[in-house]
Design an enzyme around this catalytic site. Structure first.
Site, PDB file in Angstrom:
ATOM      1  N   GLU A   1       0.823  -1.214   0.000  1.00 17.91           N
ATOM      2  CA  GLU A   1       0.000   0.000   0.000  1.00 17.91           C
ATOM      3  C   GLU A   1       0.856   1.263   0.000  1.00 17.91           C
ATOM      4  O   GLU A   1       0.366   2.352   0.279  1.00 17.91           O
ATOM      5  CB  GLU A   1      -0.948   0.006   1.205  1.00 17.91           C
ATOM      6  CG  GLU A   1      -1.950  -1.140   1.145  1.00 17.91           C
ATOM      7  CD  GLU A   1      -3.014  -1.070   2.238  1.00 17.91           C
ATOM      8  OE1 GLU A   1      -3.063  -0.072   2.978  1.00 17.91           O
ATOM      9  OE2 GLU A   1      -3.793  -2.028   2.347  1.00 17.91           O
TER      10      GLU A   1
ATOM     11  N   LYS B   1     -15.779  -1.527   4.049  1.00 15.48           N
ATOM     12  CA  LYS B   1     -15.171  -1.833   2.758  1.00 15.48           C
ATOM     13  C   LYS B   1     -16.300  -2.315   1.837  1.00 15.48           C
ATOM     14  O   LYS B   1     -16.828  -3.424   2.037  1.00 15.48           O
ATOM     15  CB  LYS B   1     -14.135  -2.950   2.907  1.00 15.48           C
ATOM     16  CG  LYS B   1     -12.862  -2.539   3.661  1.00 15.48           C
ATOM     17  CD  LYS B   1     -12.025  -3.773   3.977  1.00 15.48           C
ATOM     18  CE  LYS B   1     -10.600  -3.422   4.383  1.00 15.48           C
ATOM     19  NZ  LYS B   1      -9.874  -4.617   4.899  1.00 15.48           N
TER      20      LYS B   1
HETATM   21  P1  PGA Z   1      -6.632  -6.082   2.672  1.00 13.19           P
HETATM   22  O1  PGA Z   1      -6.182  -5.379   4.008  1.00 13.19           O
HETATM   23  O2  PGA Z   1      -7.239  -5.084   1.779  1.00 13.19           O
HETATM   24  O3  PGA Z   1      -5.376  -6.702   2.141  1.00 13.19           O
HETATM   25  O4  PGA Z   1      -7.615  -7.167   3.072  1.00 13.19           O
HETATM   26  C1  PGA Z   1      -6.596  -4.115   4.396  1.00 13.19           C
HETATM   27  C2  PGA Z   1      -6.977  -4.118   5.866  1.00 13.19           C
HETATM   28  O5  PGA Z   1      -6.788  -5.132   6.563  1.00 13.19           O
HETATM   29  O6  PGA Z   1      -7.491  -3.133   6.370  1.00 13.19           O
HETATM   30 ZN    ZN Z   2      -7.729  -4.331   8.451  1.00 13.29          ZN
END
Ligand code: PGA
Ligand code: ZN
Length: 434
Positions: free
Chosen positions: A205, A337
């Site tokens: 990231e 998400k």
């Molecule tokens: P991921 O991790 O998008 O790889 O699942 C992001 C998070 O755990 O916040």
């Molecule tokens: Zn997370």
């Protein structure tokens, strides 16, 4: 205004890890287009909507031709003629068409791309930016960002156990100032790594690669980076951690690979409480594994008054799980998400369940991202209060921070940056604060 859907189409595009993903395009009868790209996680909760991948040997099994065929076939057929302004109705249709709890038939990557493309098309038809379309006439605020400075866990080959070491610019007075502070801190962290002979590039990231001997060394270095950048740790820039404990914990046991030690639930909680005592941590995500309900409740009882405790893998953007966690006192904040839920409407329901419970709410990117900036608009338009996008490097991350700057500018004099007021502790009566 004609907002009927004429066509839905998907294509294969590529994410920030060079993996295939789904882009959906919704065209209205007027020719107006909405477009969105599904992101992809690497440290996923077991209850998340499924990313439908083709398997086999091509592209490491990651190809998404089946998900694309689902968009071009059954989804397009079901959505043709529907009103793009009826987001809830369209998302309910996607849920019904899939028929599983976790979008295993159509693929969460197919449904989330289409669902987001629909809301983009609706906003475009109304001639409004997405955040304004979502907010209606109501007031909006710029979110408190959490920005990764060091990446770890599944995003850095397990180089350290903690997945995200982040800062929250709680002392900034605007989003623009928050970004400026972040730039200083990110640069200072890079200088510290270079001076120690440990500069080794970036993780998934965009955070600095975590070349540390212990997890705690990463924490200490983050505090030093804030100081080196000229800010007061805690007061101006607070620490935020995503432990992502499901990646190294199960059945009440936690294996810290970097330090080759194994902790039981109480040991893990004691370690985290010790860090909370000695470092200016304002937020902690997935402190315990997703199967450790008793651990979550015990940790929140011990620390919930003084720190934001976010359920990510633990809640998987699921309104029912948010309500249960609020009842049980298992955490006090929820990560939102959209692709964990699979539709915009379900993600919104999880966010509203969090707000109703007095939780902090954080709209979040995934580790696999693209130039798509939808989540920034969701964070502002839904008044989530907080936004998590990854680090302060790489285009797929910067595209989102830069979009928030454009929104702040568009709001002009009415722009309000939430800062520390976005944290759940700020909403509690003073007498109850730890
Ligand atoms: P991921 O991790 O998008 O790889 O699942 C992001 C998070 O755990 O916040
Ligand atoms: Zn997370």
């Amino acid at each position: 205004m004609n907002t009927r859907i004429a066509a839905v189409h998907a294509r294969r595009v590529w994410d920030s890890r060079g993996r295939p993903t789904v882009e959906a395009e919704v065209t209205l009868t007027t020719g107006t287009i909405g477009r969105a790209i599904a992101p992809a996680g690497a440290s996923r909760g077991s209850r998340e909507a499924v990313d439908l991948r083709d398997g086999g040997s091509a592209l490491g099994g990651m190809d998404v031709q089946r998900a694309i065929a689902n968009v071009d076939g059954p989804i397009a057929a079901a959505l043709r003629g529907r009103d793009a302004l009826d987001q809830a109705g369209i998302d309910a249709l996607l849920v019904a068409l899939d028929g599983t709890r976790n979008k295993a038939v159509l693929g969460g990557n197919a449904t989330v791309a289409v669902s987001l493309a629909v809301v983009h098309a609706a906003a475009a038809a109304r001639g409004q930016p997405l955040w304004r379309h979502l907010a209606g006439d109501g007031p909006v605020a710029l979110p408190l960002p959490e920005i990764q400075i060091f990446g770890g866990g599944a995003h850095a080959g397990r180089r350290i156990d903690i997945q995200d070491l982040m800062v929250m610019p709680v002392g900034a007075t605007s989003f623009a100032e928050a970004m400026r502070m972040t730039a200083d801190i990110y640069r200072a962290a890079g200088e510290l790594m270079r001076d120690a002979g440990r500069a080794s590039g970036v993780a998934d990231e965009g955070g600095h690669w975590p070349a540390f001997d212990t997890n705690e060394e990463a924490l200490a270095t983050l505090v030093r980076a804030i100081e080196r950048a000229g800010y007061r740790p805690g007061e101006e820039a607070a620490l935020s951690l995503d432990i992502a404990a499901s990646e190294f914990g199960a059945d009440g046991r936690y294996r810290l690979g970097l330090e080759t030690r194994e902790l039981d639930r109480d040991g893990m909680i004691a370690l985290l409480l010790d860090w909370l005592d000695r470092y200016p941590i304002a937020s902690i995500e997935d402190p315990l594994a997703e199967d450790d309900r008793d651990g979550w409740i015990a940790f929140t009882r011990a620390a919930g008054a003084r720190v934001q405790i976010i359920g990510d893998d633990y809640l998987t953007t699921d309104a029912a799980r948010v309500r249960l966690a609020a009842t049980e006192g298992a955490c006090n904040a929820v990560l939102i998400k959209p692709n964990q839920a699979g539709t915009v409407t379900e993600a919104l329901a999880a966010l509203r369940a969090g707000q109703a419970a007095g939780f902090g709410t954080i709209v979040s990117a995934r580790s696999g991202e693209t130039e798509d900036v939808s989540i920034v608009h969701l964070a502002v338009g839904w008044n989530a209060g907080q936004l998590k996008v990854g680090s302060f490097a790489r285009g797929e991350r910067m595209a989102k921070w830069n979009e928030a700057l454009r929104i702040e500018e568009a709001l002009g004099g009415s722009a309000r940056y939430l800062g520390a007021a976005a944290l759940p502790s700020a909403r509690r009566p003073k007498t109850l604060r730890g």
